[in-house]
Design a protein around this motif. Structure first.
Motif, short mmCIF file in Angstrom:
data_model
loop_
_atom_site.label_atom_id
_atom_site.label_comp_id
_atom_site.label_asym_id
_atom_site.label_seq_id
_atom_site.Cartn_x
_atom_site.Cartn_y
_atom_site.Cartn_z
N GLY A 141 126.44 71.23 37.18
CA GLY A 141 127.68 71.51 36.47
C GLY A 141 128.03 72.99 36.38
O GLY A 141 129.14 73.40 36.73
N PRO A 142 127.13 73.85 35.89
CA PRO A 142 127.46 75.29 35.82
C PRO A 142 127.79 75.89 37.19
O PRO A 142 128.69 76.72 37.31
N GLN A 143 127.07 75.45 38.23
CA GLN A 143 127.36 75.93 39.58
C GLN A 143 128.77 75.52 40.00
O GLN A 143 129.52 76.32 40.57
N GLN B 155 130.75 66.10 32.21
CA GLN B 155 131.24 67.43 31.80
C GLN B 155 131.69 67.43 30.35
O GLN B 155 131.50 68.40 29.61
N ALA B 156 132.29 66.33 29.90
CA ALA B 156 132.78 66.24 28.52
C ALA B 156 131.65 66.12 27.50
O ALA B 156 131.86 66.38 26.31
N GLN B 157 130.44 65.75 27.96
CA GLN B 157 129.34 65.49 27.03
C GLN B 157 128.25 66.57 27.05
O GLN B 157 127.58 66.79 26.04
N ARG B 158 128.03 67.19 28.18
CA ARG B 158 126.88 68.10 28.30
C ARG B 158 127.12 69.40 27.54
O ARG B 158 128.26 69.82 27.30
N LYS B 159 126.03 70.07 27.22
CA LYS B 159 126.13 71.38 26.59
C LYS B 159 126.36 72.45 27.65
O LYS B 159 126.18 72.22 28.85
N ARG B 160 126.77 73.63 27.20
CA ARG B 160 126.97 74.74 28.14
C ARG B 160 125.63 75.29 28.58
O ARG B 160 124.67 75.38 27.81
N GLY B 161 125.57 75.70 29.86
CA GLY B 161 124.36 76.31 30.38
C GLY B 161 124.27 77.78 30.00
O GLY B 161 125.25 78.42 29.62
N VAL B 162 123.06 78.33 30.12
CA VAL B 162 122.84 79.75 29.85
C VAL B 162 123.77 80.60 30.71
O VAL B 162 124.37 81.58 30.24
N ASP B 163 123.90 80.24 31.99
CA ASP B 163 124.74 81.02 32.89
C ASP B 163 126.21 80.93 32.50
O ASP B 163 126.96 81.91 32.61
N GLU B 164 126.66 79.76 32.02
CA GLU B 164 128.05 79.63 31.58
C GLU B 164 128.31 80.50 30.34
O GLU B 164 129.37 81.14 30.23
N LYS B 165 127.35 80.54 29.42
CA LYS B 165 127.51 81.40 28.25
C LYS B 165 127.55 82.87 28.65
O LYS B 165 128.37 83.64 28.15
#
Length: 764
Positions: free
Chosen positions: A90-92, A154-164
């Motif tokens: 997802g973050p990628q 995408q609607a359920q997962r948390k944000r990744g470290v890279d996204e933050k």
């Protein structure tokens, strides 16, 4: 052995990271933590999601978190594939979406405004609406199911470290985003070369170097700039950036049953791409009513670019065809362009507005300030086959169903970009090769420039040709087919910057040394690190230097490289001697001929293998006396310092966050010795070696299929399957890579159950 992408083991780095995380969190724009997840953790996280899988739809996983999708419906299977794609990558995908839309400044700040302007001019999504409207209903349903799966997770997962860290707020996907990802993966391999050449078109020595470039071919980073410059030009930076988008290399080999021990064909694929984290490929298995196949998938594009079904194996390499032309616009055309003003949002700063103009020949690229400043009065537009509404997704979905090589070749008629050599082998014993591309019908190219006048561009681009118009091969007499980005024969107007034949020469030599090959022998060929042209050039250099040597140490170096054989093994000393001698000779040539400025074509293997001896032979005797002894001494001194090729030449896999100062090492693997070189079958590319080198381009995945057994399919990624920062599964395949092991991807259900024991979904 490996440094995990989680907390650093260095207590000072850990303390610094925690302090920066607390500070940034208190500022409200970043919250960074470094969790560590095991396979069990990731399985539980996926299981905890609310996934509306219908009965009979489920996903099995092996110990490397590789998914195998089962479903009684194609659309439900595509939905399940979308869920695991978003969960693992997802973050990628969110990063790639912003990249393809020209939104890098939203993540990286004002330094990316020119990049964003150029990407928006390239307009990766321009043809997407027309492609979608023309796409067959079955393909649309497959893509829609995949998108629904992406959005569900995408609607359920948390944000990744890279996204933050990058300030990414995840956004939902549409079918047009999937087509956008496909066009991003199809970026023209020639763009980096075009943009690095732009500023030299008006220089006095351009024609001389241009003609050399056309004669010897081009590597992935050719330009005319000095490789020693401390600060690369904007054009160079843009070229290097575009290089990271294009699939510019690879090996693909098929062997007929008459040349194998089992009597059935063998196939190996070895994509050459950027070596980074996460890997650009995902390993996937599919079992739906229409698709029973295993292979590698570009994240976000729900097709297998290479792989195997019960009857057929397929793969390919970049054709390096010219799917783009730059066109010099007349003033009258320039005044009749469609104009659009866009706003580029910039992180930590104010938004910028930029102008986009579109001519009948395509976007006006020189409206990007970084390029426009370099072109004088010229205004250049881009004609790209990627702006034509070709449907690669449908072509590959048809190829994934094909039972025979002929059907695979027919499926490839719809491919536009990236132009590919597509190879295949079927269980009936056939092997074949087709040129898969949609290109303008050109009679040839200008001799003194690559920029076309409008009249020539209109003539060339008025007619399209595709795979059905190019020669194809089935069951050649040699009993094997090797593709390694080499120049195709007997095709006019296809391109002009192809790779040399080094890898093809080596593969053919190894084939001719054995009557029948086993899968193990083909794997050994895939991992070969010997360069025939390096062997030839090293002997020529030794012979050239001998008359000008002054002591026994210099003679020992020349004897060493003469007897070397061209093998870039990690424990080779002669490879170091040869590479340092090359670098020293090029440096002295640049002093004698170019006042110390080293045109970077001299840094490329195409020049070194085809032109270096020619330039050395043209030196006067006095010049040879002056430089040869000096160069041999320098090579000797540096080689003695490094001792082994693998001490100097290494691989370190970096996440995009691995380039961040101070924190970067938290997002990088530990470096390890890299055998291979620029044009060896197992490629770990580099330019001239001047000191410690960490390769970032080359072999990064492998595939082998033995068509005598549907279960004999093996894959491995340089890195891992998962893309989640903090997951142990981001790097867990590196030990397999180093020890020449791989992951079996069977096709029989009973074997799948054995190797993929973890199951999530509804069996009944």
């Amino acid at each position: 052995m490996l440094k995990s992408l989680g907390p650093s083991q260095n207590p000072l780095l850990r303390k610094l990271a925690r302090g920066l995380a607390r500070l940034s969190s208190s500022m409200g724009w970043l919250s960074v933590r470094y969790p560590t997840y095991t396979l069990e953790d990731r399985l539980q996280q996926f299981k905890a999601l609310s996934l509306p899988f219908p009965a009979g739809t489920f996903i099995r996983f092996n110990e490397f978190f590789v998914p195998y999708v089962f479903s009684g419906s194609d659309r439900d299977g595509a939905f399940a594939l979308g869920t695991i794609t978003e969960f693992q990558r997802g973050p990628q995908l969110q990063f790639l979406k912003r990249l393809a839309q020209g939104r890098l400044s939203e993540m990286g700040g004002r330094g990316f405004v020119d990049m964003d302007h150029l990407i928006r001019l390239l307009d990766f999504g321009r043809a997407a609406p027309e492609i979608w409207s023309n796409m067959p209903k079955s393909s649309q349903e497959w893509v829609e199911g995949f998108v629904a799966g992406l959005n569900c997770v995408q609607a359920q997962r948390k944000r990744g470290v890279d996204e933050k860290f990058l300030g990414i707020q995840p956004e939902p996907y549409t079918p047009l985003d999937i087509l956008l990802f496909g066009r991003l993966a199809g970026a023209d391999v020639n763009w980096p070369i075009y943009f690095s050449l732009i500023e030299h078109r008006l220089s006095g020595d351009f024609i001389e170097w241009w003609n050399r470039l056309r004669r010897v071919g081009a590597g992935v980073s050719t330009s005319f700039d000095s490789p020693n410059s401390s600060r690369p030009s904007t054009a160079q930076q843009i070229g290097e950036f575009l290089n990271s988008l294009s699939r510019s290399g690879s090996n693909s080999i098929v062997v007929h049953g008459t040349r194998t021990q089992s009597g059935k064909p063998l196939m190996v694929n070895d994509p050459h791409l950027g070596q980074h984290l996460p890997n650009v490929w995902m390993m996937v298995g599919l079992r739906t009513p229409t698709y029973q196949c295993v292979g590698l998938m570009f994240p976000g594009v729900p097709i297998l670019g290479l792989g195997r079904n019960p009857s057929l194996a397929w793969g390919g390499t970049n054709l390096r065809a010219a799917s783009s032309d730059l066109v010099r616009l007349d003033d009258s055309t320039l005044h009749n362009t469609a104009e659009q003003v866009v706003k580029i949002r910039v992180r930590f700063s104010w938004s910028r507005t930029r102008k986009l103009r579109f001519s009948p020949h395509g976007p006006v690229l020189t409206d990007c300030a970084a390029l426009g400043r370099l072109c004088g009065k010229d205004n250049l537009a881009l004609r790209w086959a990627g702006h034509w509404p070709t449907d690669e997704i449908t072509s590959f979905l048809q190829g994934m169903q094909a039972q025979k090589v002929e059907q695979l070749q027919q499926a490839m008629h719809g491919v536009g970009v990236t132009p590919l050599n597509v190879l295949g082998a079927d269980t009936a014993g056939n092997i074949g090769h087709v040129l898969a591309a949609t290109l303008p019908k050109r009679p040839g190219f200008p001799e003194n420039d690559w920029v076309l006048a409008e009249s020539m561009a209109s003539e060339h681009w008025s007619v399209q040709v595709c795979a059905r118009d190019f020669p194809s091969v089935i069951n050649p007499a040699a009993g094997f087919i090797v593709s390694a980005n080499n120049r195709p024969s007997e095709v006019t107007g296809l391109g002009f910057l192809f790779n040399g034949d080094d890898r093809v020469m080596r593969a053919r030599a190894l084939f001719n040394s054995q009557k029948r090959l086993s899968p193990h022998a083909l794997l050994s060929l895939q991992l070969d690190v010997t360069s025939p042209l390096a062997d030839q050039l090293s002997s020529q250099l030794a012979e050239f230097c001998r008359p000008y040597l002054r002591n026994s140490e210099q003679a020992v170096l020349c004897n060493s490289i003469d007897l070397w054989g061209g093998a870039y093994t990690a424990d080779s000393f002669a490879a170091l001697q040869f590479e340092f001698l090359l670098a020293a000779l090029v440096k002295q040539l640049s002093v004698l001929r170019y006042a110390g400025r080293t045109p970077s074509l001299m840094d490329q293997w195409s020049y070194l293998s085809a032109c270096l001896m020619e330039d050395l032979e043209n030196l006067t005797d006095a010049e040879r006396v002056k430089i040869v002894s000096l160069c041999v001494d320098e090579a000797n001194r540096k080689a003695q310092h490094w001792q082994l090729w693998g001490n100097l030449h290494k691989i370190r896999l970096r996440h995009v966050l691995g380039h961040v100062p101070l924190l970067g090492k938290l997002f990088s693997s530990k470096s390890f010795p890299a055998a291979g070189s620029r044009e060896t079958l197992m490629k770990n590319a580099h330019n001239l070696i001047r000191g410690f080198d960490e390769t970032s381009y080359g072999s990064q995945s492998r595939h082998l299929s033995d068509l005598s057994d549907p279960d004999e399919n093996y894959f491995v990624l340089l890195g891992g399957q998962d893309g989640w920062v903090g997951s142990q599964l981001l790097t867990d395949q590196i030990p397999l890579w180093q020890t020449r092991q791989s992951i079996q991807m069977p096709l029989r259900p009973s074997r799948i159950e054995q190797l993929f024991p973890h199951c999530i979904g509804r069996l009944e």
